[in-house]
Design a protein around this motif. Structure first.
Motif, PDB file in Angstrom:
ATOM      1  N   GLY A 523       0.562  -1.207   0.368  1.00 53.95           N
ATOM      2  CA  GLY A 523      -0.003   0.109  -0.022  1.00 53.95           C
ATOM      3  C   GLY A 523       0.441   1.211   0.030  1.00 53.95           C
ATOM      4  N   LEU A 524       0.885   2.319   0.491  1.00 46.88           N
ATOM      5  CA  LEU A 524       1.205   3.899   1.088  1.00 46.88           C
ATOM      6  C   LEU A 524       2.356   3.457   1.257  1.00 46.88           C
ATOM      7  CD1 LEU A 524      -1.985   5.850   2.187  1.00 46.88           C
ATOM      8  CD2 LEU A 524      -0.865   5.303  -0.313  1.00 46.88           C
ATOM      9  N   ASP A 525       2.819   2.181   2.459  1.00 46.26           N
ATOM     10  CA  ASP A 525       3.521   2.334   2.919  1.00 46.26           C
ATOM     11  C   ASP A 525       5.176   2.505   1.986  1.00 46.26           C
ATOM     12  OD1 ASP A 525       2.807   2.685   5.416  1.00 46.26           O
ATOM     13  OD2 ASP A 525       2.719   0.099   5.511  1.00 46.26           O
ATOM     14  N   PHE A 526       5.457   1.207   1.060  1.00 48.28           N
ATOM     15  CA  PHE A 526       5.725   1.115   0.100  1.00 48.28           C
ATOM     16  C   PHE A 526       4.891   2.022  -1.177  1.00 48.28           C
ATOM     17  CE2 PHE A 526       6.490  -2.215   2.726  1.00 48.28           C
ATOM     18  CZ  PHE A 526       8.348  -1.511   3.476  1.00 48.28           C
ATOM     19  N   PRO A 527       4.868   2.644  -2.141  1.00 48.65           N
ATOM     20  CA  PRO A 527       4.040   3.194  -3.246  1.00 48.65           C
ATOM     21  C   PRO A 527       5.490   3.247  -4.051  1.00 48.65           C
ATOM     22  CG  PRO A 527       4.673   5.194  -2.014  1.00 48.65           C
ATOM     23  CD  PRO A 527       5.001   3.539  -1.197  1.00 48.65           C
ATOM     24  N   GLY A 528       6.487   3.117  -4.367  1.00 51.92           N
ATOM     25  CA  GLY A 528       7.212   2.857  -5.412  1.00 51.92           C
ATOM     26  C   GLY A 528       7.578   1.524  -5.295  1.00 51.92           C
TER      27      GLY A 528
END
Length: 702
Positions: A523-528
């Motif tokens: 999710g948003l913790d590792f967006p890349g």
């Protein structure tokens, strides 16, 4: 005229249904499912015009029923056609001795059933009419004589009346028309002088003796027209009284040439492959069955099973007409490789079987195998296109321990599968260990099916390092089977079995679902972060692939542009054009494409631009033997890829020197045990650092 009545006696209702369906349009059908019931129906009223009687029945079998019919005054005149799956001549002789009129063999052919039933019914009705005429009182003799004469003269069947010395008394017009004679030329002659060929003279004598002894005959034979043209005919004979003096014989002929030709065509179709003209599976099995019965020759015979390599690619890419033409040429080549006494058959789509007779030794079998392999691997020119395929062969060399064809073919198939698994384009001799392996594979297949139900599959994640110093933003999801007894298994232990078991679609669904779930978890913790998954050629060619990815990623709220689909170079090239169409759909949906194991297959850089590839993963074999030439190749690939905007991943990095070398060569990414081994989800989720951090973690793990 009222339809004739047929009585079908068979203990299996479905067999009655088959015959009834064939005959119900022209006849009134009665049915009985036991001999006792059939006898009761036959003895009611005037009885049926014909009985179709099954031989094998519980309790009272067909021969017992036939015997009782022939001794009963009310039923002895009813013609009986025996229906059997047995082809033993002794069984037929028994039936004819008991008084049956004809035989039908299972599985029945509608044309033959209709023709033989029609002949028997017409003969019976003609005989009944003649008998009724002769049995009428002398007061009606003039009227009966006229009726008999009209019946004789106008019958559509050719009829001869012979005297007690077997000379021709009279021939009707239908007989003259059938054979091209004038009636006046026949009277007083013996039939062999006119229509019976020399080859059948002895059989004709036996026919007359049978009628003299038993009063009737039914059979088939060949007769000659006046111009020498042979005709296939059915022959019915019966003894009658002429002017109260015994010894007269009626012979009734019907031209069955067309029926015989149709039977011959049907037999050819039943035992030959329609496309190639060679034997089919049924003919091969029958031939092998005969060989297995000849015990003294079994150990000198050999069976081969051949499967064409890469034929499916030809069919899929160039179409079935080209594939069919290729099969025709292949069958001719295989035939030319064999000796006259050998047999080749097409037993499946691209599968052939060979029966070698009278082989001297294993070296002779090996020589024939190599000729067949060379014939399959030599180029084929079909419709102006040069095609390259090949074959894999499984061989059962010693048949002495076998009693049925299915077991021989099964073992040849196991050997053929082993030949394919060993690299294709070769032959393998069967031995008992192959059967043990097959049983083991079945056990793995059963466990794999259970594994989907029990949720035993999981992803391990291997990081892909961005060079030179960048962070890890990509992971490859590698499937693992958490076996309850054997522990964590890599794909090499089960993937081929899974594909052959037809579980490829189930695996594809699990892989896509798990990938979407992983990206949603990050999710948003590792967006890349980007996740690579692996698909086989069959999975990439599945028309449901793209809609399924879109639906699943939408359901989890994961973005398709964070997904990379990896396919090996060989699978990618063999899967065209279905793979190409799906690749374009995936790109349109935002999914990225990577070619795995690059450099081990076709290695055509030209298709990188055509198919819009995002990433090349250079095979680890280039890394493990890295030298000046290897670096030059890697540098060339990296240079061209850079100009095309394609990233390059060096796989199998296990030493710092290898990492430095591929980085100098221009690779954009690296993957291997030096950086990290594959790890469970919880470790991959909490990992986020650059090159130095990963190398430090890797060294501490080692």
């Amino acid at each position: 005229m009222e339809k004739p009545t047929l009585l079908i006696i068979d203990d299996i209702p479905s067999n009655i249904d088959v015959l009834g369906t064939i005959l119900m349009e022209d006849y009134i059908i009665q049915a009985a499912t036991s001999g006792e019931e059939g006898l009761g129906i036959a003895q009611e009223g005037s009885g049926p015009d014909l009985i179709l009687l099954d031989v094998m029945m519980p309790g009272m079998d067909g021969y017992e029923v036939l015997s009782r019919l022939k001794v009963h005054e009310a039923t002895r005149h009813i013609p009986v056609i025996m229906v059997t799956a047995c082809t033993d001549a002794a069984d037929e002789t028994k039936g004819f001795r008991l008084g049956c009129a004809d035989y039908l063999h299972k599985p029945v052919t509608p044309l033959i059933v209709q023709s033989r039933v029609r002949t028997q019914v017409e003969v019976k009705r003609g005989r009944d009419a003649l008998a009724a005429s002769l049995e009428t009182s002398r007061a009606d003799s003039l009227r009966q004589g006229r009726f008999l004469g009209g019946l004789f003269d106008h019958s559509p069947q050719g009829i001869l009346l012979l005297d007690e010395a077997h000379a021709i008394v009279r021939a009707n017009q239908a007989f003259c028309d059938l054979f091209g004679y004038r009636a006046c030329d026949l009277e007083g002659q013996a039939e062999p002088m006119n229509t019976v060929p020399v080859a059948e003279a002895e059989a004709y004598g036996a026919l007359l003796e049978t009628i003299d002894a038993r009063g009737r005959f039914k059979g088939e034979g060949v007769r000659m027209r006046v111009d020498g043209t042979p005709l296939s005919v059915s022959i019915a004979g019966c003894r009658v009284d002429v002017e109260n003096q015994s010894g007269g014989i009626f012979l009734i002929y019907e031209d069955i040439t067309d029926r015989k030709l149709a039977e011959k065509r049907l037999t050819h179709q039943a035992y030959h492959d329609a496309l190639t003209g060679i034997d089919n599976r049924l003919a091969f099995v029958e031939g092998l069955k005969g060989v297995l019965k000849e015990n003294r020759r079994v150990n000198r015979c050999c069976v081969m099973l051949l499967d064409l390599d890469r034929f499916k690619s030809v069919n899929d890419s160039l179409g079935h007409p080209v594939g069919d033409a290729l099969l025709q040429v292949v069958s001719r080549r295989f035939t030319q490789c064999l000796r006259d006494r050998d047999t080749v058959a097409r037993i499946g789509g691209d599968e052939f079987a060979v029966l070698l007779r009278e082989t001297r030794d294993a070296s002779e079998v090996e020589g024939i195998s190599r000729r067949l392999l060379d014939a399959a691997s030599s180029p084929f020119e079909i419709d102006g296109q040069v095609l390259h395929i090949g074959a894999s062969i499984g061989v059962v060399f010693d048949l002495s321990g076998y009693t049925d064809p299915d077991t021989v073919i099964r073992d040849a198939d196991l050997a053929m599968y082993e030949a394919k698994a060993s690299g294709r384009g070769r032959f393998t001799l069967f031995d008992s260990t192959l059967h043990e392996k097959a049983v083991h594979r079945l056990e793995i297949e059963r466990e794999l099916r259970d594994a989907f139900v029990r949720g035993e599959f999981e992803f391990y994640y291997q990081p892909i390092l961005t060079l030179p110093e960048g962070p890890v933003e990509r992971f490859e999801a590698l499937i693992r089977w958490n076996h309850p007894e054997k522990g964590v298994l890599a794909p090499a232990a089960f993937l081929s079995v899974l594909e052959e078991a037809g579980l490829s679609t189930a695996l594809r669904c699990w892989v896509v679902e798990s990938a979407a779930q992983t990206l949603a978890t990050w999710g948003l913790d590792f967006p890349g972060r980007i996740l690579n998954i692996n698909l086989t050629a069959s999975q990439l060619g599945d028309p449901e692939l793209c809609p399924f990815i879109t639906e699943v990623f939408g359901r989890y709220g994961a973005s398709p542009d964070r997904l990379v689909v990896e396919i090996t170079e060989t699978d990618f090239m063999e899967g065209r054009p279905l793979a190409e169409a799906n690749l374009n759909r995936l790109r349109e949906a935002g999914v990225r494409i990577a070619i795995d194991d690059f450099g081990t297959g076709y290695s055509s850089l030209a298709y990188l631009h055509r198919y819009r590839i995002d990433t090349l993963k250079i095979d680890r074999s280039f890394i493990t033997r890295i030298d000046q030439d290897g670096l030059a190749i890697i540098s060339a690939i990296a240079s061209i890829s850079q100009k095309l905007g394609v990233s390059v991943v060096a796989e199998g990095i296990e030493e710092p020197a290898q990492l430095d070398a591929v980085m100098r060569a221009g690779c954009t990414h690296a993957q291997g045990y030096l950086i990290s081994r594959p790890m469970p989800l919880e470790r991959a989720t909490c990992s986020e650092h650059g090159r130095a951090g990963w190398l430090c973690a890797a060294s501490s793990n080692h």
